[in-house]
Design a protein around this motif. Structure first.
Motif, PDB file in Angstrom:
ATOM      1  N   ARG A   3      43.670  63.730  -2.986  1.00 57.22           N
ATOM      2  CA  ARG A   3      42.499  64.553  -3.332  1.00 57.22           C
ATOM      3  C   ARG A   3      41.423  63.687  -3.990  1.00 57.22           C
ATOM      4  NH1 ARG A   3      44.542  68.308  -7.191  1.00 57.22           N
ATOM      5  NH2 ARG A   3      45.583  69.259  -5.434  1.00 57.22           N
ATOM      6  N   THR A   4      41.827  62.816  -4.888  1.00 58.29           N
ATOM      7  CA  THR A   4      40.892  61.922  -5.575  1.00 58.29           C
ATOM      8  C   THR A   4      40.237  60.959  -4.593  1.00 58.29           C
ATOM      9  OG1 THR A   4      42.195  62.064  -7.600  1.00 58.29           O
ATOM     10  CG2 THR A   4      40.701  60.180  -7.406  1.00 58.29           C
ATOM     11  N   GLU A   5      41.027  60.398  -3.698  1.00 56.68           N
ATOM     12  CA  GLU A   5      40.493  59.444  -2.724  1.00 56.68           C
ATOM     13  C   GLU A   5      39.522  60.117  -1.756  1.00 56.68           C
ATOM     14  OE1 GLU A   5      40.757  56.158  -2.911  1.00 56.68           O
ATOM     15  OE2 GLU A   5      41.905  56.554  -4.735  1.00 56.68           O
ATOM     16  N   LEU A   6      39.822  61.328  -1.347  1.00 56.38           N
ATOM     17  CA  LEU A   6      38.917  62.053  -0.445  1.00 56.38           C
ATOM     18  C   LEU A   6      37.606  62.397  -1.142  1.00 56.38           C
ATOM     19  CD1 LEU A   6      41.496  64.321   1.375  1.00 56.38           C
ATOM     20  CD2 LEU A   6      40.161  62.453   2.386  1.00 56.38           C
ATOM     21  N   ALA A   7      37.668  62.712  -2.423  1.00 59.77           N
ATOM     22  CA  ALA A   7      36.434  62.978  -3.179  1.00 59.77           C
ATOM     23  C   ALA A   7      35.582  61.713  -3.263  1.00 59.77           C
ATOM     24  CB  ALA A   7      36.770  63.497  -4.572  1.00 59.77           C
ATOM     25  N   LYS A   8      36.227  60.570  -3.407  1.00 56.68           N
ATOM     26  CA  LYS A   8      35.493  59.298  -3.478  1.00 56.68           C
ATOM     27  C   LYS A   8      34.770  58.997  -2.169  1.00 56.68           C
ATOM     28  CE  LYS A   8      38.587  56.997  -6.751  1.00 56.68           C
ATOM     29  NZ  LYS A   8      39.590  55.902  -6.875  1.00 56.68           N
ATOM     30  N   MET A  44      46.585  59.006   4.130  1.00 54.83           N
ATOM     31  CA  MET A  44      46.451  60.022   5.174  1.00 54.83           C
ATOM     32  C   MET A  44      47.616  59.944   6.159  1.00 54.83           C
ATOM     33  SD  MET A  44      43.642  61.757   4.547  1.00 54.83           S
ATOM     34  CE  MET A  44      43.133  62.482   6.085  1.00 54.83           C
ATOM     35  N   ARG A  45      48.024  58.751   6.526  1.00 51.74           N
ATOM     36  CA  ARG A  45      49.161  58.600   7.434  1.00 51.74           C
ATOM     37  C   ARG A  45      50.442  59.094   6.772  1.00 51.74           C
ATOM     38  NH1 ARG A  45      50.003  53.081   9.009  1.00 51.74           N
ATOM     39  NH2 ARG A  45      48.906  52.638   7.120  1.00 51.74           N
ATOM     40  N   TRP A  46      50.607  58.798   5.490  1.00 45.59           N
ATOM     41  CA  TRP A  46      51.796  59.250   4.767  1.00 45.59           C
ATOM     42  C   TRP A  46      51.826  60.774   4.718  1.00 45.59           C
ATOM     43  CZ3 TRP A  46      56.264  57.378   3.751  1.00 45.59           C
ATOM     44  CH2 TRP A  46      57.100  58.019   2.842  1.00 45.59           C
ATOM     45  N   GLU A  47      50.689  61.378   4.441  1.00 47.77           N
ATOM     46  CA  GLU A  47      50.610  62.831   4.407  1.00 47.77           C
ATOM     47  C   GLU A  47      51.044  63.414   5.755  1.00 47.77           C
ATOM     48  OE1 GLU A  47      47.287  65.850   2.880  1.00 47.77           O
ATOM     49  OE2 GLU A  47      46.718  64.818   4.755  1.00 47.77           O
ATOM     50  N   GLY A  53      53.324  71.357   8.563  1.00 49.06           N
ATOM     51  CA  GLY A  53      52.322  72.408   8.691  1.00 49.06           C
ATOM     52  C   GLY A  53      51.126  72.104   7.814  1.00 49.06           C
ATOM     53  N   GLU A  54      50.649  73.146   7.153  1.00 49.09           N
ATOM     54  CA  GLU A  54      49.483  72.974   6.281  1.00 49.09           C
ATOM     55  C   GLU A  54      49.769  71.985   5.168  1.00 49.09           C
ATOM     56  OE1 GLU A  54      47.250  76.182   4.710  1.00 49.09           O
ATOM     57  OE2 GLU A  54      47.157  77.222   6.631  1.00 49.09           O
ATOM     58  N   VAL A  55      48.727  71.285   4.784  1.00 47.49           N
ATOM     59  CA  VAL A  55      48.828  70.313   3.695  1.00 47.49           C
ATOM     60  C   VAL A  55      48.205  70.927   2.436  1.00 47.49           C
ATOM     61  CG1 VAL A  55      48.759  68.359   5.266  1.00 47.49           C
ATOM     62  CG2 VAL A  55      46.631  69.210   4.276  1.00 47.49           C
ATOM     63  N   PRO A  56      48.513  70.389   1.275  1.00 46.53           N
ATOM     64  CA  PRO A  56      47.877  70.898   0.059  1.00 46.53           C
ATOM     65  C   PRO A  56      46.349  70.803   0.170  1.00 46.53           C
ATOM     66  CG  PRO A  56      49.690  69.436  -0.485  1.00 46.53           C
ATOM     67  CD  PRO A  56      49.491  69.348   0.992  1.00 46.53           C
ATOM     68  N   ASP A  57      45.677  71.775  -0.354  1.00 50.92           N
ATOM     69  CA  ASP A  57      44.203  71.815  -0.352  1.00 50.92           C
ATOM     70  C   ASP A  57      43.612  71.892   1.048  1.00 50.92           C
ATOM     71  OD1 ASP A  57      44.261  71.524  -3.164  1.00 50.92           O
ATOM     72  OD2 ASP A  57      44.183  69.346  -2.990  1.00 50.92           O
ATOM     73  N   GLU A  58      44.357  72.389   2.017  1.00 52.28           N
ATOM     74  CA  GLU A  58      43.857  72.385   3.395  1.00 52.28           C
ATOM     75  C   GLU A  58      42.573  73.204   3.542  1.00 52.28           C
ATOM     76  OE1 GLU A  58      45.257  73.130   7.954  1.00 52.28           O
ATOM     77  OE2 GLU A  58      46.650  72.248   6.521  1.00 52.28           O
ATOM     78  N   LYS A  59      42.505  74.336   2.888  1.00 50.28           N
ATOM     79  CA  LYS A  59      41.300  75.161   3.008  1.00 50.28           C
ATOM     80  C   LYS A  59      40.079  74.397   2.499  1.00 50.28           C
ATOM     81  CE  LYS A  59      39.170  79.490   1.720  1.00 50.28           C
ATOM     82  NZ  LYS A  59      39.159  80.624   0.825  1.00 50.28           N
ATOM     83  N   GLN A  60      40.202  73.773   1.352  1.00 50.77           N
ATOM     84  CA  GLN A  60      39.101  72.978   0.786  1.00 50.77           C
ATOM     85  C   GLN A  60      38.748  71.813   1.702  1.00 50.77           C
ATOM     86  OE1 GLN A  60      40.095  71.152  -2.937  1.00 50.77           O
ATOM     87  NE2 GLN A  60      38.065  70.301  -3.249  1.00 50.77           N
TER      88      GLN A  60
END
Length: 138
Positions: A3-8, A44-47, A53-60
């Motif tokens: 989440r932090t890396e995606l915000a960056k 992202m590859r690890w995720e 299925g859905e990942v955490p924070d998928e809607k956001q």
């Protein structure tokens, strides 16, 4: 952590509309970011490996990616981006062009040679050109 890396990356590589912004330069900036922060591709590859299925924070995250899709839609409406590819597909392809180099650097090195500054510049130029061609409107 992801989440932090995606915000960056959202802050570092913004996009408003491909009606007025060059998709190739966007791809180049995304490539630069991934080179400087290879951990994002790896996370992202690890995720992808641990969630079926859905990942955490998928809607956001869908909302975040929605801005990128809208940038393509804007370009398509203005005639600066091809309509032959669906907007989400085009975004995914451009991000793949930009990010895969840092996701598998060993393969990049085997295919294109050393990782020196000249090669980094050639890779970036190839990504910019490929994204432009991929998105070019007939």
């Amino acid at each position: 952590m992801l989440r932090t890396e995606l915000a960056k990356v959202e802050q570092a590589v913004p996009i408003i509309s491909f009606a007025v912004e060059d998709i190739g330069e966007y791809a180049g900036r995304a490539y630069d970011y991934h080179c400087e922060h290879p951990e994002l591709s790896r996370l992202m590859r690890w995720e992808g490996l641990i969630f079926d299925g859905e990942v955490p924070d998928e809607k956001q995250r869908r909302e975040y990616y929605g801005y990128k899709i809208q940038a393509v839609v804007d370009g398509q409406r203005q005639g600066t981006v091809t309509r032959t590819l669906e907007p989400g597909h085009l975004v995914f392809l451009v991000l793949a062009l930009a990010g895969w180099w840092s996701a598998v650097p060993q393969v990049a090195r085997m295919l294109t040679g050393s990782d020196d500054l000249q090669e980094q510049a050639r890779r970036r130029a190839s990504i910019v050109e490929a994204a432009r061609r991929l998105a070019s409107s007939p």
